[in-house]
Design an enzyme around this catalytic site. Structure first.
Site, PDB file in Angstrom:
ATOM      1  N   ASP A 183       0.812  -1.216   0.000  1.00 30.59           N
ATOM      2  CA  ASP A 183       0.000   0.000   0.000  1.00 30.59           C
ATOM      3  C   ASP A 183       0.847   1.267   0.000  1.00 30.59           C
ATOM      4  OD1 ASP A 183      -2.520   1.137  -0.186  1.00 30.59           O
ATOM      5  OD2 ASP A 183      -2.738   1.389   1.978  1.00 30.59           O
ATOM      6  N   ASP A 207      -3.747  -4.377  -5.349  1.00 36.13           N
ATOM      7  CA  ASP A 207      -3.128  -3.057  -5.577  1.00 36.13           C
ATOM      8  C   ASP A 207      -1.634  -3.101  -5.894  1.00 36.13           C
ATOM      9  OD1 ASP A 207      -5.606  -1.975  -5.036  1.00 36.13           O
ATOM     10  OD2 ASP A 207      -5.090  -1.282  -3.029  1.00 36.13           O
ATOM     11  N   ASP A 267     -11.518   0.820   5.235  1.00 41.37           N
ATOM     12  CA  ASP A 267     -10.393   1.069   4.330  1.00 41.37           C
ATOM     13  C   ASP A 267      -9.281   1.850   5.019  1.00 41.37           C
ATOM     14  OD1 ASP A 267     -11.565  -0.091   1.982  1.00 41.37           O
ATOM     15  OD2 ASP A 267     -12.849   1.672   1.828  1.00 41.37           O
TER      16      ASP A 267
END
Length: 396
Positions: free
Chosen positions: A190, A228, A369
């Site tokens: 991330d 991601d 999130d």
């Protein structure tokens, strides 16, 4: 599919060891991001922690033998992955690397998708109910009734990882269903944002991935690889150099273990299809079943299907899955706990004319999130948001 004999299973795990060794020799080692627990099972603003999951049943023809996680890990390490750490699972159906792309969807997900009665939403519903939070418990219970993927990452130590995988598989096999897992442990996960963390370096990540593969081998499962990770190369290239090669090594290890993998490919409003296709090729999509889109996001199925078909065409016909966990109201202007979002259509296996394998709930609806739009830390249960998601759910 054929059954995996002990000899075949030994060959599979030898392949895991070979792929791991090659990956360790070639992979770079980026700096470690700050650790975090992105999928912890606590309820936001809750005065009491969520009760631990009950031990799943291990009965059934394909359940693993009743050995401890510690013994499984010790065997994995001491044997250097030269033979099966668990011969009892050799009776399970196998997918060979050659058939990972060509196996019919109905066989790949035979029996349908697995609902985990001890999953995060179910445990949270129990806790909320015990606290008298009736509406929030009902929302969590609604989510718990659907098949939701099981996430694996650095918040689980090796012993917990083995127990989580073995328990989830045993529960699914007892009722003849297929579980979906998510690996989420890439170094610099991330880009240091809300879900920062992951393995310390590529060597540690590939060892971790090999342990995951060794527990999945010989079972009917599917894995979504590193949400991601490829898309974020556009956002933080200084932290993600060499990431495609790392993922390729991980995918090869899964493939050698006969595990169908879907490499995450972002969504329809992030990386252009041709750019993503190039990254997927570098990340070993030719050894995977295909790719996943819309993970933890909100874009409508038709937009994702149009994007995915372009990526598929550019990757030689790779199959794909779409996350519909929160796209029931479409894009709402932000990816982080988007106000006004709703649950999407229920997960289902597809058998149409496109390359779409399944609509899945990959993201756990109700899990935050991050600390945005009133949410708690990433992965913590956001009870009021779960109520909103249920209230705004898509019809059908």
């Amino acid at each position: 599919m054929t059954h995996m004999t002990p000899t075949t299973r030994a060959a599979v795990v030898i392949g895991v060891a070979v792929a791991l060794t090659a990956g360790l020799a070639a992979a770079p080692s980026p700096a470690r991001a700050a650790p975090v627990d992105p999928h912890a099972n606590s309820v936001a603003t809750s005065p009491a922690p969520v009760a631990p999951a009950p031990a799943p049943a291990t009965s059934g023809a394909t359940a693993r033998s009743p050995k401890s996680a510690e013994r499984a890990i010790a065997t994995f390490v001491s044997l250097g992955a030269t033979r099966s750490p668990d011969p009892a699972s050799s009776a399970a159906p196998a997918v060979t690397p050659q058939t990972i792309r060509t196996t019919p969807t109905t066989k790949l997900f035979a029996g349908g998708l697995s609902v985990d009665p001890a999953g995060e939403a179910a445990r949270t519903a129990t806790t909320l109910s015990s606290q008298g939070r009736t509406a929030e418990a009902a929302a969590a219970r609604t989510i718990a009734q659907q098949p939701v993927a099981t996430w694996l990452g650095s918040w689980l130590d090796d012993a917990q990882l083995v127990k989580k995988i073995d328990g989830t598989i045993a529960t699914a096999e007892k009722v003849g269903k297929t579980p979906v897992f998510v690996t989420y442990n890439i170094p610099n996960r991330d880009c240091g944002s809300h879900s920062a963390g992951g393995s310390a370096d590529n060597a540690g990540y590939l060892r971790w991935n090999a342990l995951v593969a060794s527990r999945l081998a010989g079972h009917r499962v599917a894995v979504v690889v590193e949400p991601d990770a490829l898309s974020l190369i556009s956002n933080c290239p200084e932290q993600t150099g060499g990431r495609e090669a790392t993922i390729a090594s991980a995918v090869a290890t899964l493939a050698d273990a006969g595990v169908p993998a879907y490499i995450d490919a972002g969504n329809s409003n992030w990386v252009p299809p041709q750019t993503m296709a190039a990254r997927l090729k570098a990340a070993g999509v030719d050894r995977a079943r295909g790719f996943a889109t819309n993970v933890s996001n909100y874009y409508p199925v038709e937009a994702e299907r149009a994007y995915a078909e372009k990526v598929s065409q550019a990757t030689g016909g790779a199959r794909y899955v779409i996350d519909t966990s929160r796209n029931g109201r479409g894009w709402k202007g932000t990816w982080c706990n988007a106000p006004g979002a709703g649950l999407g259509v229920a997960p289902s296996v597809q058998s149409g004319t496109t390359r779409l394998d399944a609509l899945l709930w990959i993201k756990t609806p109700g899990a935050s999130d991050g600390q945005c739009n009133g949410g708690p830390a990433a992965g913590k249960w956001f009870a009021s948001y779960a109520v909103q998601l249920v209230a705004n759910r898509a019809a059908g």
